[in-house]
Design a protein around this motif. Structure first.
Motif, short mmCIF file in Angstrom:
data_model
loop_
_atom_site.label_atom_id
_atom_site.label_comp_id
_atom_site.label_asym_id
_atom_site.label_seq_id
_atom_site.Cartn_x
_atom_site.Cartn_y
_atom_site.Cartn_z
N GLU A 180 -76.72 -39.19 11.09
CA GLU A 180 -76.82 -37.88 11.74
C GLU A 180 -75.74 -36.94 11.23
N ASN A 181 -74.54 -37.46 11.05
CA ASN A 181 -73.46 -36.64 10.51
C ASN A 181 -73.81 -36.11 9.13
N VAL A 182 -74.29 -37.00 8.27
CA VAL A 182 -74.61 -36.61 6.89
C VAL A 182 -75.73 -35.57 6.88
N ARG A 183 -76.77 -35.81 7.66
CA ARG A 183 -77.89 -34.87 7.69
C ARG A 183 -77.43 -33.49 8.13
N ALA A 184 -76.61 -33.42 9.17
CA ALA A 184 -76.14 -32.12 9.66
C ALA A 184 -75.23 -31.44 8.65
N ILE A 185 -74.33 -32.19 8.02
CA ILE A 185 -73.39 -31.60 7.06
C ILE A 185 -74.13 -31.07 5.84
N LEU A 186 -75.11 -31.83 5.35
CA LEU A 186 -75.88 -31.36 4.19
C LEU A 186 -76.70 -30.13 4.54
N GLU A 187 -77.26 -30.10 5.74
CA GLU A 187 -78.02 -28.92 6.16
C GLU A 187 -77.11 -27.69 6.25
N MET A 188 -75.90 -27.88 6.75
CA MET A 188 -74.97 -26.76 6.87
C MET A 188 -74.48 -26.28 5.51
N SER A 189 -74.62 -27.12 4.49
CA SER A 189 -74.19 -26.74 3.14
C SER A 189 -75.29 -26.06 2.34
N GLN A 190 -76.50 -26.04 2.87
CA GLN A 190 -77.60 -25.42 2.13
C GLN A 190 -77.39 -23.92 2.01
N GLY A 191 -77.87 -23.36 0.91
CA GLY A 191 -77.80 -21.93 0.71
C GLY A 191 -76.49 -21.44 0.13
N GLU A 192 -75.60 -22.36 -0.24
CA GLU A 192 -74.35 -21.97 -0.87
C GLU A 192 -74.03 -22.96 -1.98
N PRO A 193 -73.11 -22.58 -2.89
CA PRO A 193 -72.79 -23.48 -4.00
C PRO A 193 -72.30 -24.84 -3.51
N GLU A 194 -72.61 -25.86 -4.30
CA GLU A 194 -72.19 -27.22 -3.96
C GLU A 194 -70.67 -27.31 -3.99
N THR A 201 -66.45 -36.73 14.96
CA THR A 201 -66.49 -36.62 13.50
C THR A 201 -66.34 -35.14 13.17
N ALA A 202 -65.42 -34.83 12.27
CA ALA A 202 -65.16 -33.43 11.93
C ALA A 202 -65.29 -33.23 10.43
N CYS A 203 -65.85 -32.08 10.06
CA CYS A 203 -65.92 -31.68 8.66
C CYS A 203 -65.59 -30.20 8.60
N GLU A 222 -67.30 -25.25 10.11
CA GLU A 222 -66.90 -26.56 10.60
C GLU A 222 -68.08 -27.29 11.25
N TYR A 223 -68.01 -28.59 11.22
CA TYR A 223 -68.91 -29.50 11.94
C TYR A 223 -68.02 -30.35 12.82
N TYR A 224 -68.37 -30.49 14.10
CA TYR A 224 -67.50 -31.18 15.05
C TYR A 224 -68.40 -31.80 16.11
N ARG A 225 -68.55 -33.13 16.08
CA ARG A 225 -69.51 -33.75 16.99
C ARG A 225 -69.07 -35.16 17.35
#
Length: 219
Positions: free
Chosen positions: A106-120, A78-80, A96-99
């Motif tokens: 698990e994908n959603v949780r990781a992607i949302l965590e990686m998006s924290q601290g920056e604009p939506e 899964t890549a983002c 990037e997210y690549y797993r």
């Protein structure tokens, strides 16, 4: 078998060939108009140059619009990819997210965590193949991502225009300046798409993306 080009079809509209030549790049014409099978052996993005298109990570200004692009997989990764757009017609893949073998939650949780601290991000697009239902016959995959908290919409995976668009963004534009994040800042002949060194898997995928072998009779 007989090897014929598109131009050999005497039933084509009078302006068909002219429209092709006006709107499709030379590599596509060579493959799909001239019917050259040899050109399928090379890289699709043969104009990608790490020394030009890969830059050091930088702090993306908060005012830059951001987007996410996703491809769902399990045995395949899964890549983002996070993309930012500046106000000078440049795009930057900066995260990037690549797993592999990771479930949707698990994908959603990781992607949302990686998006924290920056604009939506303005939007998130996902492979339209996710409209398919799970192997168990349950919900559609895209709906499972939404239920898990990642709002996303179907992207467009029409292959030919997608490749043409990416190649256009990677191509040098003689009237376009390199951005301030680039070692060649201010010089002309810059592309419009860059990725930072924080996206090693995207770089790898772009370099590995090759034309499949084409033989007479193949679709």
């Amino acid at each position: 078998g007989f090897h014929a080009t598109t131009g050999d079809n005497e039933h084509l509209p009078a302006d068909y060939v002219a429209n092709l030549r006006a709107n499709i790049d030379e590599e596509w014409l060579e493959k799909f108009f001239a019917g050259s099978f040899d050109t399928f052996e090379g890289a699709i993005l043969d104009i990608f140059r790490p020394d030009i298109h890969v830059i050091d990570p930088f702090r993306v200004p908060e005012e830059y619009p951001r987007f996410r692009m996703m491809d769902h997989g399990f045995t395949a990764p899964t890549a983002c990819v996070w993309i930012a757009s500046d106000f000078d017609d440049n795009l930057y893949a900066y995260k990037e997210y690549y797993r592999k073998e990771s479930v949707i939650e698990e994908n959603v949780r990781a992607i949302l965590e990686m998006s924290q601290g920056e604009p939506e991000p303005e939007w998130t697009v996902i492979d339209p193949a996710t409209r398919q239902r799970e192997a168990t016959g349950g919900d559609r995959i895209i709906d499972l991502y939404r239920k898990a908290g990642l709002m996303c919409q179907e992207g467009n995976n029409d292959f030919r225009p997608s490749v043409a668009r990416i190649r256009s963004l990677l191509s040098p534009d003689q009237g376009h300046e390199f951005p301030r994040w680039h070692p060649m800042a201010g010089e002309l002949g810059a592309p419009h798409l860059y990725l930072t060194r924080d996206c090693p898997w995207l770089k790898w995928e772009m370099q590995q993306w090759k034309w499949r072998d084409a033989k007479p009779g193949m679709p």
